[in-house]
Scaffold this motif. Structure first.
Motif, mmCIF file in Angstrom:
data_model
loop_
_atom_site.group_PDB
_atom_site.id
_atom_site.type_symbol
_atom_site.label_atom_id
_atom_site.label_comp_id
_atom_site.label_asym_id
_atom_site.label_seq_id
_atom_site.Cartn_x
_atom_site.Cartn_y
_atom_site.Cartn_z
ATOM 1 N N ASN A 119 0.812 -1.108 0.140
ATOM 2 C CA ASN A 119 -0.027 0.023 0.033
ATOM 3 C C ASN A 119 0.874 1.195 -0.052
ATOM 4 O OD1 ASN A 119 -2.534 -1.590 -0.010
ATOM 5 N ND2 ASN A 119 -2.281 -1.676 2.339
ATOM 6 N N LEU A 120 0.720 1.955 -0.903
ATOM 7 C CA LEU A 120 1.681 3.253 -1.343
ATOM 8 C C LEU A 120 0.735 4.563 -1.093
ATOM 9 C CD1 LEU A 120 4.499 4.308 -1.955
ATOM 10 C CD2 LEU A 120 3.839 4.267 -4.208
ATOM 11 N N GLU A 121 1.019 5.341 -0.195
ATOM 12 C CA GLU A 121 0.146 6.611 -0.067
ATOM 13 C C GLU A 121 1.108 7.731 -0.976
ATOM 14 O OE1 GLU A 121 -2.537 7.198 3.645
ATOM 15 O OE2 GLU A 121 -0.430 7.653 3.883
ATOM 16 N N LEU A 122 0.207 8.538 -1.716
ATOM 17 C CA LEU A 122 0.843 9.569 -2.277
ATOM 18 C C LEU A 122 0.176 10.962 -1.983
ATOM 19 C CD1 LEU A 122 1.271 7.867 -5.915
ATOM 20 C CD2 LEU A 122 3.133 8.291 -4.387
ATOM 21 N N SER A 123 0.979 11.876 -2.000
ATOM 22 C CA SER A 123 0.125 13.319 -2.227
ATOM 23 C C SER A 123 -0.461 13.684 -3.560
ATOM 24 C CB SER A 123 1.242 14.472 -1.760
ATOM 25 O OG SER A 123 2.138 14.767 -2.957
ATOM 26 N N LEU A 124 -1.437 14.431 -3.580
ATOM 27 C CA LEU A 124 -2.253 14.691 -4.724
ATOM 28 C C LEU A 124 -1.060 15.163 -5.921
ATOM 29 C CD1 LEU A 124 -4.805 14.951 -6.608
ATOM 30 C CD2 LEU A 124 -4.887 17.392 -5.485
ATOM 31 N N VAL A 128 -0.451 13.228 -9.462
ATOM 32 C CA VAL A 128 -0.703 13.967 -10.614
ATOM 33 C C VAL A 128 0.580 14.167 -11.776
ATOM 34 C CG1 VAL A 128 -1.205 16.356 -11.649
ATOM 35 C CG2 VAL A 128 -2.733 15.200 -10.029
ATOM 36 N N LYS A 129 1.771 14.301 -10.985
ATOM 37 C CA LYS A 129 2.845 14.606 -11.804
ATOM 38 C C LYS A 129 3.689 13.355 -11.982
ATOM 39 C CE LYS A 129 3.229 19.183 -10.179
ATOM 40 N NZ LYS A 129 2.781 20.036 -11.457
ATOM 41 N N GLY A 130 3.581 12.235 -11.025
ATOM 42 C CA GLY A 130 4.220 11.002 -11.225
ATOM 43 C C GLY A 130 5.623 11.210 -10.309
ATOM 44 N N THR A 210 14.580 -4.092 -1.443
ATOM 45 C CA THR A 210 14.232 -2.798 -1.727
ATOM 46 C C THR A 210 13.916 -2.547 -3.095
ATOM 47 O OG1 THR A 210 15.988 -1.671 0.157
ATOM 48 C CG2 THR A 210 15.411 -0.294 -1.751
ATOM 49 N N LEU A 211 12.789 -2.083 -3.755
ATOM 50 C CA LEU A 211 12.651 -1.789 -5.102
ATOM 51 C C LEU A 211 12.541 -0.442 -5.270
ATOM 52 C CD1 LEU A 211 9.941 -4.904 -5.249
ATOM 53 C CD2 LEU A 211 12.177 -5.036 -6.201
ATOM 54 N N SER A 212 12.720 -0.013 -6.719
ATOM 55 C CA SER A 212 12.559 1.233 -7.054
ATOM 56 C C SER A 212 11.071 1.165 -8.048
ATOM 57 C CB SER A 212 13.429 1.867 -8.158
ATOM 58 O OG SER A 212 13.452 3.119 -8.477
ATOM 59 N N VAL A 213 10.182 1.979 -7.606
ATOM 60 C CA VAL A 213 9.003 2.031 -8.666
ATOM 61 C C VAL A 213 8.854 3.083 -9.176
ATOM 62 C CG1 VAL A 213 6.620 1.402 -8.449
ATOM 63 C CG2 VAL A 213 8.049 0.330 -6.722
ATOM 64 N N LYS A 214 8.310 3.215 -10.574
ATOM 65 C CA LYS A 214 8.138 4.248 -11.341
ATOM 66 C C LYS A 214 6.756 4.661 -11.108
ATOM 67 C CE LYS A 214 8.526 6.668 -15.694
ATOM 68 N NZ LYS A 214 9.116 6.679 -17.205
ATOM 69 N N ILE A 215 6.154 5.541 -10.752
ATOM 70 C CA ILE A 215 4.737 5.841 -10.408
ATOM 71 C C ILE A 215 4.373 6.939 -11.838
ATOM 72 C CG2 ILE A 215 2.899 6.718 -9.098
ATOM 73 C CD1 ILE A 215 4.128 4.470 -7.788
ATOM 74 N N PRO A 216 3.653 6.255 -12.517
ATOM 75 C CA PRO A 216 3.077 7.088 -13.824
ATOM 76 C C PRO A 216 2.399 8.360 -13.400
ATOM 77 C CG PRO A 216 2.007 5.088 -13.801
ATOM 78 C CD PRO A 216 2.876 4.993 -12.813
ATOM 79 N N ALA A 217 2.396 9.304 -13.979
ATOM 80 C CA ALA A 217 1.600 10.587 -13.916
ATOM 81 C C ALA A 217 0.116 10.150 -14.044
ATOM 82 C CB ALA A 217 2.147 11.951 -14.825
ATOM 83 N N GLY A 218 -0.625 10.840 -13.212
ATOM 84 C CA GLY A 218 -2.350 10.874 -13.190
ATOM 85 C C GLY A 218 -2.651 9.503 -12.418
ATOM 86 N N VAL A 219 -2.151 8.865 -11.806
ATOM 87 C CA VAL A 219 -2.632 7.831 -11.031
ATOM 88 C C VAL A 219 -3.594 8.180 -9.976
ATOM 89 C CG1 VAL A 219 -0.593 6.325 -11.312
ATOM 90 C CG2 VAL A 219 -0.847 7.499 -9.227
ATOM 91 N N ASP A 220 -4.489 7.337 -9.446
ATOM 92 C CA ASP A 220 -5.383 7.840 -8.491
ATOM 93 C C ASP A 220 -5.703 6.653 -7.707
ATOM 94 O OD1 ASP A 220 -7.416 9.557 -7.204
ATOM 95 O OD2 ASP A 220 -8.810 9.509 -8.829
ATOM 96 N N THR A 221 -6.341 7.060 -6.329
ATOM 97 C CA THR A 221 -6.756 6.046 -5.396
ATOM 98 C C THR A 221 -7.296 4.787 -6.139
ATOM 99 O OG1 THR A 221 -6.950 7.623 -3.770
ATOM 100 C CG2 THR A 221 -8.197 5.551 -3.308
ATOM 101 N N GLY A 222 -6.976 3.759 -5.939
ATOM 102 C CA GLY A 222 -7.693 2.396 -6.394
ATOM 103 C C GLY A 222 -6.633 1.739 -7.451
ATOM 104 N N ASP A 223 -5.948 2.826 -8.202
ATOM 105 C CA ASP A 223 -4.848 2.208 -9.207
ATOM 106 C C ASP A 223 -3.884 1.232 -8.659
ATOM 107 O OD1 ASP A 223 -6.395 3.448 -11.229
ATOM 108 O OD2 ASP A 223 -4.873 5.247 -11.124
ATOM 109 N N VAL A 309 -6.410 17.473 -14.442
ATOM 110 C CA VAL A 309 -5.485 16.490 -14.166
ATOM 111 C C VAL A 309 -5.563 15.648 -15.512
ATOM 112 C CG1 VAL A 309 -4.988 14.451 -13.134
ATOM 113 C CG2 VAL A 309 -5.631 16.244 -11.752
ATOM 114 N N ARG A 310 -4.758 15.229 -16.154
ATOM 115 C CA ARG A 310 -4.315 14.289 -17.124
ATOM 116 C C ARG A 310 -4.399 12.883 -16.471
ATOM 117 N NH1 ARG A 310 -3.038 14.908 -22.406
ATOM 118 N NH2 ARG A 310 -1.946 16.756 -21.918
ATOM 119 N N SER A 311 -5.419 11.985 -16.935
ATOM 120 C CA SER A 311 -5.655 10.625 -16.409
ATOM 121 C C SER A 311 -4.267 9.723 -16.809
ATOM 122 C CB SER A 311 -6.885 10.044 -16.941
ATOM 123 O OG SER A 311 -6.978 8.603 -16.435
ATOM 124 N N VAL A 312 -4.183 8.659 -15.902
ATOM 125 C CA VAL A 312 -3.000 7.988 -16.501
ATOM 126 C C VAL A 312 -3.203 6.995 -17.686
ATOM 127 C CG1 VAL A 312 -3.938 5.990 -14.849
ATOM 128 C CG2 VAL A 312 -1.352 6.136 -15.293
#
Length: 374
Positions: A119-124, A128-130, A210-223, A309-312
């Motif tokens: 479970n990863l928590e992100l700010s808005l 939005v920016k990834g 330890t893993l590096s994860v690329k979060i794409p721009a535009g993700v939202d809760t539930g993705d 926002v541009r959707s993922v």
């Protein structure tokens, strides 16, 4: 072509027990097995469908995924890890032995490692920016000492002499041949006589990865983001499961997101609402000017195109929708209160002109009570 519901295929309710599932499969498999239908393509396809439903619904992990996500949860192409690639004799032999002469014996396969969720928590702003994030995941990983075999370096697992590597043994009971897990190797098909000292013969060890994860721009809760092969390592060199990074976007102090659009409330002063003017409103890219027309009422919405926002999943950027709230003055001085009284007194003479909503409301209230009395 879309698949039928697995419970419907077996003629069962979703509350069916494992025993009910096995009974239903046995009954249908006896009817549609290719050894009985002799080349009938429709019956052969029917049996494949029955067999696939049985494989999923008798596997606790796959059944849980199917009950929650449907076919998407068990489709290998969508990360579900479901089955569907066994031949007819594999699964049929498990239930019926060699009643049709097919034997049904199969070599045991080491079980694939479990899937994991993080479970990863992100700010808005991050969502939005990834961004690239590093996460630490406690999991099972392949033992480096024995390279996942479970055997001490310099040795190797030996084929089980009881089942000859099959992982199962057959016991005949009259007309039926019943298959059971081999009691010597416990279904592995191999015996480790000299186990690895690092993993105790399991072929895997517990470790924080330890893993590096690329979060794409535009993700939202539930993705969720799937990292193939980064789940738990399977025992004795079996393939690893997958890791699913579940995204949760924290509440924002100013903005509320709905799909590609952003919403915010903007307080404006009494004078600005009445006379009009320009105010600065926040966006995720900085402040922008918003023109407020005169006589603006609280609750009015202003749309700022392309400031959302541009959707993922692609598409155009959404909008920023600002709801203005007229703020009633507080902490007034005596002189300010007197000025407001003077203003109110002047407007009272033409209240229908200056305060049409208020006048209309109380006129309606008066008519309501008049109607009650009449």
């Amino acid at each position: 072509m879309s698949k039928r519901d697995y419970y419907e295929v077996l003629g069962l309710e979703r509350s069916a027990s494992e025993r009910d599932i096995k009974k239903a499969y046995k009954r249908l498999a006896m009817k549609y097995h290719p050894d009985r239908t002799k080349g009938d393509k429709d019956f052969e396809e029917k049996f494949r469908e029955i067999k696939e439903a049985y494989e999923v619904l008798t596997n606790a992990e796959l059944k849980a995924r199917y009950d929650q996500y449907g076919h998407a949860g068990v489709d290998p192409q969508m990360g579900g890890g479901g089955g569907g690639h066994q031949d007819f004799s594999d699964i049929f032999g498990d239930v019926f032995g060699d009643i049709f002469g097919g034997g049904g014996r199969r070599q045991s396969r080491a079980q694939r490692g479990s899937d994991l969720r993080y479970n990863l928590e992100l700010s808005l702003e991050e969502a939005v920016k990834g961004k690239n994030v590093e996460i630490k995941v406690p999991t099972w990983v392949s033992c480096e000492t024995c390279d996942g075999s479970g055997a001490k370096p310099g040795s190797k697992p030996q084929v089980c002499s009881t089942c000859h590597g099959q992982g199962q043994v057959q016991m005949r009971q009259g007309f039926f041949a019943v298959q059971q897990t081999c009691p010597t190797c416990h279904g592995q098909g191999k015996i480790i006589s000299d186990p690895c000292s690092s993993c105790g013969g399991q072929g895997r060890v517990q470790k924080n990865k330890t893993l590096s994860v690329k979060i794409p721009a535009g993700v939202d809760t539930g993705d969720r983001i799937r990292l193939a092969g980064e789940g738990e390592a399977g025992a004795h060199g079996a393939p690893a499961g997958d890791l699913y990074v579940q995204v949760h976007v924290k509440e924002h102090a100013i903005f509320e997101r709905d799909g590609s659009n952003l919403y915010c409330e903007v307080p404006i002063g009494f004078a600005t609402a009445a006379l009009g003017g320009e105010i600065h409103v926040p966006t995720l890219d900085g402040k922008v000017k918003l023109k407020i027309p005169s006589e603006t009422q609280t609750g009015r919405m202003f749309r700022m195109r392309g400031k959302g926002v541009r959707s993922v999943r692609g598409g155009i950027e959404g909008d920023l929708i600002c709801k203005v709230v007229v703020e009633t003055p507080v902490n007034l001085t005596d002189s300010q209160k007197e000025l407001l009284r003077q203003l109110d007194s002047e407007m009272e003479e033409g209240s229908a002109k200056h305060r049409p909503k208020e006048t209309g409301f109380f006129d309606g209230v008066k008519r309501f009570f008049d109607d009650l009395r009449s």
